[in-house]
Scaffold this motif. Structure first.
Motif, PDB file in Angstrom:
ATOM      1  N   THR A 135       0.704  -1.217   0.020  1.00 21.77           N
ATOM      2  CA  THR A 135      -0.106  -0.015   0.246  1.00 21.77           C
ATOM      3  C   THR A 135       0.651   1.302   0.110  1.00 21.77           C
ATOM      4  OG1 THR A 135      -1.649  -1.198   1.335  1.00 21.77           O
ATOM      5  CG2 THR A 135      -1.656   1.209   1.143  1.00 21.77           C
ATOM      6  N   GLY A 136       1.829   1.475   0.900  1.00 25.35           N
ATOM      7  CA  GLY A 136       2.775   2.411   0.965  1.00 25.35           C
ATOM      8  C   GLY A 136       3.506   2.701  -0.408  1.00 25.35           C
ATOM      9  N   THR A 137       3.804   1.479  -1.107  1.00 28.78           N
ATOM     10  CA  THR A 137       4.438   1.774  -2.401  1.00 28.78           C
ATOM     11  C   THR A 137       3.666   2.360  -3.427  1.00 28.78           C
ATOM     12  OG1 THR A 137       5.885  -0.229  -1.878  1.00 28.78           O
ATOM     13  CG2 THR A 137       5.687   0.637  -4.337  1.00 28.78           C
ATOM     14  N   THR A 138       2.164   1.868  -3.230  1.00 25.51           N
ATOM     15  CA  THR A 138       1.379   2.636  -4.185  1.00 25.51           C
ATOM     16  C   THR A 138       1.298   4.009  -3.990  1.00 25.51           C
ATOM     17  OG1 THR A 138       0.084   0.445  -4.183  1.00 25.51           O
ATOM     18  CG2 THR A 138      -1.070   2.430  -5.132  1.00 25.51           C
ATOM     19  N   LEU A 139       1.165   4.475  -2.610  1.00 32.36           N
ATOM     20  CA  LEU A 139       1.137   5.745  -2.510  1.00 32.36           C
ATOM     21  C   LEU A 139       2.383   6.832  -2.817  1.00 32.36           C
ATOM     22  CD1 LEU A 139      -0.104   5.670   1.229  1.00 32.36           C
ATOM     23  CD2 LEU A 139      -1.469   6.489  -0.632  1.00 32.36           C
ATOM     24  N   VAL A 140       3.486   6.155  -2.927  1.00 34.48           N
ATOM     25  CA  VAL A 140       4.659   6.532  -3.657  1.00 34.48           C
ATOM     26  C   VAL A 140       4.529   7.219  -5.134  1.00 34.48           C
ATOM     27  CG1 VAL A 140       6.977   6.430  -4.237  1.00 34.48           C
ATOM     28  CG2 VAL A 140       6.413   5.412  -2.092  1.00 34.48           C
ATOM     29  N   GLN A 189       3.172  11.535  -9.106  1.00 36.16           N
ATOM     30  CA  GLN A 189       2.028  12.067  -9.868  1.00 36.16           C
ATOM     31  C   GLN A 189       1.821  13.584  -9.384  1.00 36.16           C
ATOM     32  OE1 GLN A 189      -1.263   9.103  -9.581  1.00 36.16           O
ATOM     33  NE2 GLN A 189      -0.588   8.008 -11.503  1.00 36.16           N
ATOM     34  N   LEU A 190       1.826  13.594  -8.195  1.00 37.50           N
ATOM     35  CA  LEU A 190       1.574  15.110  -7.582  1.00 37.50           C
ATOM     36  C   LEU A 190       2.709  16.110  -8.033  1.00 37.50           C
ATOM     37  CD1 LEU A 190      -0.107  16.935  -5.690  1.00 37.50           C
ATOM     38  CD2 LEU A 190       1.463  16.272  -3.990  1.00 37.50           C
ATOM     39  N   VAL A 191       3.837  15.430  -8.119  1.00 42.65           N
ATOM     40  CA  VAL A 191       4.993  16.339  -8.318  1.00 42.65           C
ATOM     41  C   VAL A 191       5.207  16.655  -9.760  1.00 42.65           C
ATOM     42  CG1 VAL A 191       7.806  16.464  -8.503  1.00 42.65           C
ATOM     43  CG2 VAL A 191       6.410  15.527  -6.394  1.00 42.65           C
ATOM     44  N   LEU A 192       4.901  15.554 -10.736  1.00 43.02           N
ATOM     45  CA  LEU A 192       4.948  15.626 -12.034  1.00 43.02           C
ATOM     46  C   LEU A 192       3.878  16.462 -12.798  1.00 43.02           C
ATOM     47  CD1 LEU A 192       6.238  11.985 -12.913  1.00 43.02           C
ATOM     48  CD2 LEU A 192       7.468  14.164 -12.882  1.00 43.02           C
ATOM     49  N   SER A 193       2.660  16.539 -12.103  1.00 47.29           N
ATOM     50  CA  SER A 193       1.298  17.201 -12.440  1.00 47.29           C
ATOM     51  C   SER A 193       1.746  18.538 -12.564  1.00 47.29           C
ATOM     52  CB  SER A 193       0.068  16.849 -11.508  1.00 47.29           C
ATOM     53  OG  SER A 193       0.611  17.409 -10.386  1.00 47.29           O
ATOM     54  N   ALA A 245      13.132  16.947  -3.391  1.00 46.65           N
ATOM     55  CA  ALA A 245      13.028  16.135  -2.271  1.00 46.65           C
ATOM     56  C   ALA A 245      12.090  15.044  -2.177  1.00 46.65           C
ATOM     57  CB  ALA A 245      12.952  17.271  -0.951  1.00 46.65           C
ATOM     58  N   LEU A 246      10.834  15.491  -2.743  1.00 49.42           N
ATOM     59  CA  LEU A 246       9.807  14.537  -3.098  1.00 49.42           C
ATOM     60  C   LEU A 246      10.145  13.372  -3.811  1.00 49.42           C
ATOM     61  CD1 LEU A 246       6.568  16.821  -2.870  1.00 49.42           C
ATOM     62  CD2 LEU A 246       7.432  15.134  -1.255  1.00 49.42           C
ATOM     63  N   VAL A 247      10.715  13.786  -5.135  1.00 50.24           N
ATOM     64  CA  VAL A 247      11.187  12.751  -5.966  1.00 50.24           C
ATOM     65  C   VAL A 247      12.329  11.748  -5.503  1.00 50.24           C
ATOM     66  CG1 VAL A 247      12.531  12.217  -8.422  1.00 50.24           C
ATOM     67  CG2 VAL A 247      10.632  14.126  -8.085  1.00 50.24           C
TER      68      VAL A 247
END
Length: 330
Positions: free
Chosen positions: A69-74, A79-83, A240-242
């Motif tokens: 589940t955590g990996t899916t959240l990654v 997607q949030l950063v790349l959007s 940092a998020l990446v």
């Protein structure tokens, strides 16, 4: 920076200074030794408990699901950063226009083309503010108002000292590390803007036109630092998020293998014997648990820094939120 946020050396290092992988490793070591101590103090022993019930199997089954589940959240974080980087032509053109408008403003401030490297860009803004503050001090040296000369001199000396510290830090900083943003945070421009505006208001009647001009030019340079720092901070957060996403994905694979292996292959008869008087089973379970939670510890270590930076930079401009650096308005 550490003095402004009233943090001890170790707390400051924990929140901001430490390498995030190193911090995650330290947290992992704490988890490991805590697990071993609890295993040694437990009665009946872990192996005896596993002969009737299987807490190890239950724990690691839950961890397998949590890791997936955590990996899916990654992926969602990526997607949030790349959007913000992917969009129609109109949005990309608007971003470019905004960036070029700001660059033109800084070109006018510097009297030359703005540096492309983030560290040099911030450094030149700080140097410009320092030089203009020195010119402001020279302009009031001939004033008959002794109090104004002393207060402006104290203000400029503090600004120059802070500027030199930040410039030295930026000299050795490379974008992609925390060093650039750390140096930017060390430059307390918000307090300097507030103090300069108060000085201008207090001695308005005593200032000549030339002195007012130097005050305005110094304030202009300080004002430009605010959006520049926020711009660099945004880049750092994305970076940092990446890095966080890559770190969690890297740690998730061995964590998943270890957690799955503990569920499938380990029972009460596994790993007989003792090490340092402690059952091998306790050492193995403690190590496996530490590896399995490493993605979460990496998440904690990165978010500690990101959240701390966000808290310290909530306001932009002459707004001071922390009691430790709040100026007197008397």
């Amino acid at each position: 920076m550490r003095e402004r946020i009233s943090a001890s050396r170790w707390r400051f290092w924990l929140l901001l200074g430490a390498n995030r992988w190193l911090l995650a490793g330290i947290l992992g070591a704490c988890v490991f030794f805590a697990f071993v101590v609890l295993g040694v103090l437990d009665f009946p022993t872990l192996r005896t408990t596993m002969e009737t019930t299987d807490p190890v199997d239950t724990i690691f089954q839950g961890l397998v699901g949590a890791i997936i589940t955590g990996t899916t959240l990654v992926v969602s974080i990526n997607q949030l950063v790349l959007s913000q980087e992917i969009g129609p032509l109109g949005e990309q053109r608007a971003r470019m226009d905004t960036a070029m408008d700001f660059r033109q403003n800084t070109d006018e401030l510097f009297g030359s083309i703005s540096p492309a490297k983030p560290s040099l860009f911030l450094q030149q803004i700080i140097e410009t503010a320092r030089d203009r503050a020195a010119a402001m001090k020279s302009a009031v040296d001939d004033s008959e108002n002794t109090e104004m000369r002393e207060n402006v001199g104290t203000y400029v000396d503090d600004l120059v000292e802070n500027a030199e510290t930040a410039i030295d830090e930026l000299d050795e900083a490379t974008f992609g590390t925390f060093d650039v943003l750390m140096a930017a945070l060390d430059y307390n421009y918000a307090r300097k803007m507030h103090d300069l505006r108060r000085l201008g208001e207090k001695y308005e009647d005593d200032l000549s036109d030339e002195q007012r001009r130097t005050f305005r030019e110094t304030l202009e340079a300080l004002t430009m630092f605010g959006p520049a720092r926020e711009h660099i901070k945004t880049f750092y957060f994305q970076w940092a998020l990446v890095k966080l996403s890559r770190a969690i994905l890297t740690a998730a694979v061995p964590a998943l293998v270890v957690a799955g292996g503990m569920v499938v292959f380990v029972d009460a008869t596994s790993f007989p014997g003792q090490l340092f008087g402690t059952d091998y089973m306790i050492w193995v379970v403690a190590l496996a648990f530490t590896i399995a939670v490493m993605p979460f510890l990496l998440f904690v270590s990165y978010i500690l820094r990101i959240a701390t930076v966000a808290k310290q930079t909530l306001a932009m401009g002459p707004m001071v939120l922390r009691n430790s650096e709040s100026p007197s308005d008397e």
